[in-house]
Motif scaffolding. Sequence first.
Motif, PDB file in Angstrom:
ATOM      1  N   TRP A  69       0.835  -1.200   0.000  1.00  0.00           N
ATOM      2  CA  TRP A  69       0.000   0.000   0.000  1.00  0.00           C
ATOM      3  C   TRP A  69       0.869   1.250   0.000  1.00  0.00           C
ATOM      4  CZ3 TRP A  69      -0.223   4.229   3.122  1.00  0.00           C
ATOM      5  CH2 TRP A  69       0.326   4.135   4.416  1.00  0.00           C
ATOM      6  N   GLN A  70       2.020   1.182   0.710  1.00  0.00           N
ATOM      7  CA  GLN A  70       2.901   2.348   0.756  1.00  0.00           C
ATOM      8  C   GLN A  70       3.486   2.642  -0.627  1.00  0.00           C
ATOM      9  OE1 GLN A  70       5.370   0.584   3.724  1.00  0.00           O
ATOM     10  NE2 GLN A  70       4.450   1.716   5.422  1.00  0.00           N
ATOM     11  N   PRO A 116      -4.712   2.568  11.804  1.00  0.00           N
ATOM     12  CA  PRO A 116      -3.606   2.514  12.770  1.00  0.00           C
ATOM     13  C   PRO A 116      -2.840   1.207  12.665  1.00  0.00           C
ATOM     14  CG  PRO A 116      -5.575   3.411  13.816  1.00  0.00           C
ATOM     15  CD  PRO A 116      -5.987   2.961  12.438  1.00  0.00           C
ATOM     16  N   GLY A 117      -1.523   1.316  12.727  1.00  0.00           N
ATOM     17  CA  GLY A 117      -0.680   0.135  12.636  1.00  0.00           C
ATOM     18  C   GLY A 117      -0.248  -0.209  11.226  1.00  0.00           C
ATOM     19  N   ALA A 118      -0.770   0.500  10.214  1.00  0.00           N
ATOM     20  CA  ALA A 118      -0.469   0.150   8.828  1.00  0.00           C
ATOM     21  C   ALA A 118       0.878   0.697   8.362  1.00  0.00           C
ATOM     22  CB  ALA A 118      -1.570   0.670   7.901  1.00  0.00           C
ATOM     23  N   GLY A 119       1.411   1.724   9.027  1.00  0.00           N
ATOM     24  CA  GLY A 119       2.710   2.254   8.636  1.00  0.00           C
ATOM     25  C   GLY A 119       2.692   3.634   8.025  1.00  0.00           C
ATOM     26  N   THR A 166      -8.709  -4.160   4.574  1.00  0.00           N
ATOM     27  CA  THR A 166      -7.624  -4.478   3.656  1.00  0.00           C
ATOM     28  C   THR A 166      -6.360  -4.835   4.427  1.00  0.00           C
ATOM     29  OG1 THR A 166      -8.568  -2.795   2.198  1.00  0.00           O
ATOM     30  CG2 THR A 166      -6.418  -3.664   1.605  1.00  0.00           C
ATOM     31  N   ALA A 167      -6.086  -4.109   5.516  1.00  0.00           N
ATOM     32  CA  ALA A 167      -4.880  -4.362   6.306  1.00  0.00           C
ATOM     33  C   ALA A 167      -4.910  -5.753   6.935  1.00  0.00           C
ATOM     34  CB  ALA A 167      -4.728  -3.292   7.385  1.00  0.00           C
ATOM     35  N   VAL A 168      -6.079  -6.185   7.430  1.00  0.00           N
ATOM     36  CA  VAL A 168      -6.192  -7.531   7.992  1.00  0.00           C
ATOM     37  C   VAL A 168      -5.992  -8.567   6.901  1.00  0.00           C
ATOM     38  CG1 VAL A 168      -7.767  -9.184   9.077  1.00  0.00           C
ATOM     39  CG2 VAL A 168      -7.646  -6.845   9.920  1.00  0.00           C
ATOM     40  N   SER A 169      -6.615  -8.339   5.751  1.00  0.00           N
ATOM     41  CA  SER A 169      -6.486  -9.267   4.634  1.00  0.00           C
ATOM     42  C   SER A 169      -5.031  -9.384   4.173  1.00  0.00           C
ATOM     43  CB  SER A 169      -7.361  -8.804   3.468  1.00  0.00           C
ATOM     44  OG  SER A 169      -7.213  -9.635   2.348  1.00  0.00           O
TER      45      SER A 169
END
Length: 621
Positions: free
Chosen positions: A81-82, A103-106, A259-262
């Motif tokens: 994603w970044q 939160p937590g994704a970077g 999306t982050a969990v996936s």
Amino acid sequence: MPEQPTPPPRRLFNASERVALYLAADGQCTNCGAELAPGWHADHVAPYSRGGATDVINGQALCPTCNLQKGNNVANSAREWQTHARDLFLSQPKRNFTVAATPGAGKTWFSLALAKLLKEEGTIERIIVVVPTDALRSQWADAAEETGLSLMPVAGPDDYDKAGYDGCVVTYAQAARGVGSSLLRRITRRPTIALLDEIHHAGEKRAWGDGLTDALELAVHRICLTGTPWRKDATSPIPFVNYDTDGKVKVDFAYEYGTAVSDGVCRRIEFHAYDGEARWADCGKISSSSLGNNLAEADVSAALDTVLQPNQPWMPALLAQADRALDELRLEIPDAGGLVVAHEMYHARAYAEILKHVTGQEPTVVLSDDPEAKTKIDTFRGSTSKWLVAVRMVSEGVDIKRLAVGVYATKIRTPLFFRQVVGRFVRVRKDEEFNARLYIPAVPALMDHAREIEEELRHQLAVEFERERKAREDAGYSQGAFDFDRQPLSATEATFDRAILNGDEVTPEEIDRATAWCKANGIPTTFATNAARGHRSMQQDGVEVISPEAVPVVAIPRHRRERMLRGEVDTLVGKAAYRMGIPKKDFNYQLRKEGFPPRAKASIEELERIQAFLLKRLGEL
């Protein structure tokens, strides 16, 4: 005469120059020969940062991968994603660019990596980071060092433009008023990028928004970061962001929780809602209600005031339940920790005393007026102690990956704050497979927030499933403050109302049956919510489901076992791809090269072999 920034030499190739470079390269990357897709990069042969001219003679057409692999930068470590967000910004640079990432994704890493890239290319010379709290100044400065940047956490006037640093980190309060605002305006006369962490804080006071606008007016780029989109507040406008017709902030790039969990970037979370009866007196009138009733706003606040009182049975019962869940989880994760988010400082101290009585251990208490707050948080982060009790001090920006169980004991019911608290529990660590758990009062507003978060996850999982199905087909496979006129009187004990996970709501009766089944089969009862959802599915298909009184060891039907294995394998694939820094589809291709069949066609035995292979691979990464 108003101040004007000194314009740097033109960096970006214009439209006609891009056309010329594309035609000269015959539509292919000059480096690797790949076909140039929309978003390809017009690059300087002699680097712009070393005086290379922006013209067709010194230009070349590159694919984003080849361009971003040039030089010594941190781009190669980016999450998917970044990379997408960075490429979007580079393909159409904006002065104001808003990123919403769970939160937590970077978000921190993304923005610092982008700032370093722009600095190396010569687009900017200085970096200014604006954060909500004092504690985050040092945290951002530490993170910057890991990306190769040196930022000074500002403590005094001499720190804003200190020699030997690439920039500084300030709070919104420092940036928006007095000498700080004036110094930042002077610094930004040189090309500067501003990174605004949790930009909604600029709207806490109208004067802050105005001061920040003046301080950063000359910045070349302003990257606005948030964990949760918000709605417009007419009384405190937030600078540098745009809103849609409904008053909701418009973002340029979004990376949501589902999306982050996936992707394996964030952990799943269960919401356990607890009800209870509350009685209170309002101007002499006695009222009572359960938390789950649809009440007027003032009555919801009154009911919460009552049940959150430390001297009423509701909170001690809830804290005891949360501590039992944490104890069980610590059998597998010995350093797993818990967090209680309290509404008032005296509540926090009293809750800590209750936990001390329940656990026999002294909890860590973090209060806003405590000068040792940051030190206490840092100590708790690196320890194995059980409980942290805080009043808003860890609502955002604080990274404690071992937090696994939370108690939401505050009257604040805004979606923004609720998601910030949720964000404390979704950060993942290597080789850990468990759901975090957040205990919440069963008031409708909080239940709605929980459902919305879980619905995002369920939607994204459906999207992932459809994407995998289409890929198989394409490859040829067929398958607030107290009101002093109001007085809390009494509250009952907290009683479990329901759990929310992956968009499903699980009842107390289902949890009881699943807990009994877990105990009978030697499975930690922390997995009871997952088991309850599985048992419900079995019952819908006509399979006999256990009761708490008679608990046989259930033989899972083969087709269900196969479906469960396929889901576990898919989760492991996501984790492995994430740790290797490649898309899931590329890792699936690697599995094919290892000789494993497509999961849709794999037998149980083949799925078990894939699972064993993935577990071994994850242990090596």
